[in-house]
Structures are given as structure tokens and as C-alpha cells.
Design a protein around this motif. Structure first.
Motif, mmCIF file in Angstrom:
data_model
loop_
_atom_site.group_PDB
_atom_site.id
_atom_site.type_symbol
_atom_site.label_atom_id
_atom_site.label_comp_id
_atom_site.label_asym_id
_atom_site.label_seq_id
_atom_site.Cartn_x
_atom_site.Cartn_y
_atom_site.Cartn_z
ATOM 1 N N UNK A 37 0.852 -1.185 0.000
ATOM 2 C CA UNK A 37 0.000 0.000 0.000
ATOM 3 C C UNK A 37 0.888 1.235 0.000
ATOM 4 N N UNK A 38 0.292 2.398 -0.118
ATOM 5 C CA UNK A 38 1.105 3.616 -0.160
ATOM 6 C C UNK A 38 1.924 3.792 1.112
ATOM 7 N N UNK A 41 4.917 1.369 0.809
ATOM 8 C CA UNK A 41 5.895 1.854 -0.165
ATOM 9 C C UNK A 41 6.686 3.024 0.414
ATOM 10 N N UNK A 42 5.987 3.925 1.091
ATOM 11 C CA UNK A 42 6.665 5.076 1.704
ATOM 12 C C UNK A 42 7.660 4.639 2.776
ATOM 13 N N UNK A 43 7.380 3.511 3.422
ATOM 14 C CA UNK A 43 8.250 3.026 4.491
ATOM 15 C C UNK A 43 9.377 2.125 3.977
ATOM 16 N N UNK A 71 -2.151 -5.106 -1.129
ATOM 17 C CA UNK A 71 -2.365 -3.722 -0.736
ATOM 18 C C UNK A 71 -2.101 -3.549 0.747
ATOM 19 N N UNK A 72 -2.681 -2.530 1.298
ATOM 20 C CA UNK A 72 -2.482 -2.214 2.713
ATOM 21 C C UNK A 72 -3.014 -3.347 3.586
ATOM 22 N N UNK A 75 -1.819 -2.099 8.952
ATOM 23 C CA UNK A 75 -0.859 -1.957 10.055
ATOM 24 C C UNK A 75 0.173 -0.889 9.698
ATOM 25 N N UNK A 76 -0.340 0.278 9.351
ATOM 26 C CA UNK A 76 0.499 1.373 8.849
ATOM 27 C C UNK A 76 1.602 1.761 9.824
ATOM 28 N N UNK A 77 1.354 1.580 11.102
ATOM 29 C CA UNK A 77 2.346 1.950 12.117
ATOM 30 C C UNK A 77 3.585 1.071 12.090
ATOM 31 N N UNK A 78 3.504 -0.081 11.411
ATOM 32 C CA UNK A 78 4.611 -1.041 11.433
ATOM 33 C C UNK A 78 5.055 -1.444 10.027
ATOM 34 N N UNK A 79 4.865 -0.572 9.079
ATOM 35 C CA UNK A 79 5.268 -0.885 7.713
ATOM 36 C C UNK A 79 6.787 -0.814 7.573
#
Length: 131
Positions: A37-38, A41-43, A71-72, A75-79
Motif C-alpha cells: 500500500x502507499x 511503499x513510503x516506508x 495492498x495495505x 498496520x500502517x504503524x509497522x510498515x
């Protein structure tokens, strides 16, 4: 653009066939799924994906392990996050997976059959598996 010889084209074709074989799921019992997910990728998920692909080559695991993208995972906090599915082990999601951790997952989890407990974000409830 320089012209390619027939030998160059054949070499390119063979390389691409190998690349496609890494992503085929059919007949492979082990899957590595990288969250792309975005936020992932950013991470650094692209580098993580590359590390897994290169690690499979280095350990001759191309024909037994599939690497896929999703995709996502929420768990955005741990990407970057990575799910590993292997037979006779619980499916787990690892977090903060950079290239070094990817190599560790390949060596310890995929080859050695050992969970990296300090990296696990999510797995089935303890009452349905032996911990």
C-alpha cells in the motif's frame, strides 16, 4: 537505444522467465506476501520486496517459495509488513521488515522453521496453536 543481438534477447527472455517464476503461486507451499500500500511503499516496501526476491535467488528457493504483493494490511504503524505462510506453522505477519529482517525471515522462518517472535505483529490466537 542500442540494438540488441539475438543472444542478448535470449538472455533477457531467460531473466524475465525467472522473475515470473518467483511470483507464481501454483505448486509452491510457502508464500511471502509484502504489503505494498502507499504507507508500505513510503516506508520502504519496494526494498523489502527486492530483498526477498534476491534472498530466494541466493538460497535457491525460487521453485518452493512464492513472493507476492498485496495492498495495505491495515498496520500502517509497522510498515513494511510481510505475511509469511508456511506448512505446519501458523501464518504470521511481521512488521518493520527492512532488507536485513527479510534475510533473517528467510534464514530462520522459511529455512529454519523458527518464528521471529520479536517481529510478529499478528498471528492466530494462542488457543489454536502450540506456543
Amino acid at each position: 537505444m542500442a540494438k540488441m543481438s539475438l543472444d542478448d534477447l535470449r538472455a533477457l527472455r531467460d531473466t524475465k522467465k525467472t522473475d515470473l517464476r518467483k511470483r507464481e503461486v501454483e505448486g509452491k507451499k510457502i508464500q511471502v506476501i509484502v504489503g505494498m500500500g502507499t504507507c508500505g511503499i513510503a516506508a520502504g516496501a519496494k526494498q523489502t520486496l527486492t530483498a526477498f526476491i534476491n534472498g530466494l535467488d541466493e538460497n535457491n528457493l525460487v521453485d518452493s517459495v512464492a513472493v507476492r504483493q498485496t495492498g495495505c494490511m491495515g498496520m500502517c504503524h509497522s510498515e513494511p509488513s510481510v505475511e509469511v505462510i508456511t506448512p505446519d506453522m501458523p501464518a504470521v505477519i511481521y512488521g518493520n521488515v527492512d532488507a536485513a529482517v527479510a534475510k533473517e525471515i528467510i534464514q530462520k522462518h522459511i529455512i529454519g522453521g523458527e518464528l521471529l517472535n520479536e517481529r510478529i505483529l499478528n498471528r492466530p490466537a494462542a488457543d489454536i496453536i502450540d506456543v
